[in-house]
Design a protein around this motif. Sequence first.
Motif, short mmCIF file in Angstrom:
data_model
loop_
_atom_site.label_atom_id
_atom_site.label_comp_id
_atom_site.label_asym_id
_atom_site.label_seq_id
_atom_site.Cartn_x
_atom_site.Cartn_y
_atom_site.Cartn_z
N VAL A 51 0.83 -1.21 0.00
CA VAL A 51 0.00 0.00 0.00
C VAL A 51 0.87 1.25 0.00
N LEU A 52 1.93 1.24 0.80
CA LEU A 52 2.81 2.41 0.84
C LEU A 52 3.47 2.68 -0.51
N VAL A 53 3.86 1.62 -1.20
CA VAL A 53 4.55 1.79 -2.49
C VAL A 53 3.57 2.13 -3.60
N ASN A 54 2.49 1.36 -3.74
CA ASN A 54 1.58 1.55 -4.86
C ASN A 54 0.62 2.72 -4.67
N ASN A 55 0.06 2.89 -3.49
CA ASN A 55 -0.95 3.92 -3.29
C ASN A 55 -0.36 5.27 -2.89
N LEU A 56 0.71 5.26 -2.12
CA LEU A 56 1.30 6.52 -1.66
C LEU A 56 2.55 6.91 -2.44
N GLY A 57 3.01 6.04 -3.33
CA GLY A 57 4.17 6.35 -4.16
C GLY A 57 5.49 6.38 -3.41
N MET A 58 5.56 5.70 -2.29
CA MET A 58 6.78 5.70 -1.49
C MET A 58 7.82 4.76 -2.10
N ASP A 59 9.08 5.09 -1.94
CA ASP A 59 10.16 4.23 -2.40
C ASP A 59 10.12 2.93 -1.59
N PRO A 60 10.32 1.78 -2.23
CA PRO A 60 10.24 0.51 -1.50
C PRO A 60 11.22 0.41 -0.34
N TYR A 61 12.40 0.97 -0.48
CA TYR A 61 13.38 0.89 0.60
C TYR A 61 13.00 1.80 1.77
N VAL A 62 12.34 2.90 1.50
CA VAL A 62 11.86 3.78 2.57
C VAL A 62 10.67 3.13 3.28
N SER A 63 9.85 2.39 2.53
CA SER A 63 8.69 1.73 3.13
C SER A 63 9.11 0.68 4.16
N ILE A 64 10.33 0.16 4.03
CA ILE A 64 10.82 -0.81 5.01
C ILE A 64 10.85 -0.20 6.41
N ILE A 65 11.26 1.05 6.50
CA ILE A 65 11.35 1.72 7.79
C ILE A 65 9.97 1.84 8.42
N PHE A 66 8.99 2.31 7.65
CA PHE A 66 7.64 2.48 8.17
C PHE A 66 6.99 1.13 8.51
N THR A 67 7.24 0.13 7.69
CA THR A 67 6.68 -1.19 7.96
C THR A 67 7.30 -1.79 9.21
#
Length: 132
Positions: A51-67
């Motif tokens: 959801v963070l990558v596809n819907n919010l356009g976040m970089d996959p490596y940055v999404s690791i931190i939030f996840t």
Amino acid sequence: MLLVQAILDGIMLGGVYSTLALGLSVAYGVMHIISWATGETLAIGLFLAFVLVNNLGMDPYVSIIFTFIALGALGFFMQKTMINRIIDRSGDRAGPNALLFTAGYGYVASSVLEMIFGTLSRSANTAYTGKA
């Protein structure tokens, strides 16, 4: 090029499996509790990253931190509100009761994820995959 991609995919998947195994081993070694919800917790993290990558356009490596932060908060919440109560009530025999709780949590989590996302496989489109 395809061989390199297959090797990298294998290393990444092996990293996920080894992290899950380490988590199960530490949980059993420290608290003597077996969690049946480890896979479902992984699925929650994967769908959150999706959801963070596809819907919010976040970089996959940055999404690791939030996840990582979100799953840590979920685990802390489950430990403090549910698992500790089971341990306090059951004493030395907390293992079977905690096992049943994590099994129930796993079934609920997988059903909720299925209701939200359906049963079809998903993939994230990023600049790294060439599909962004």
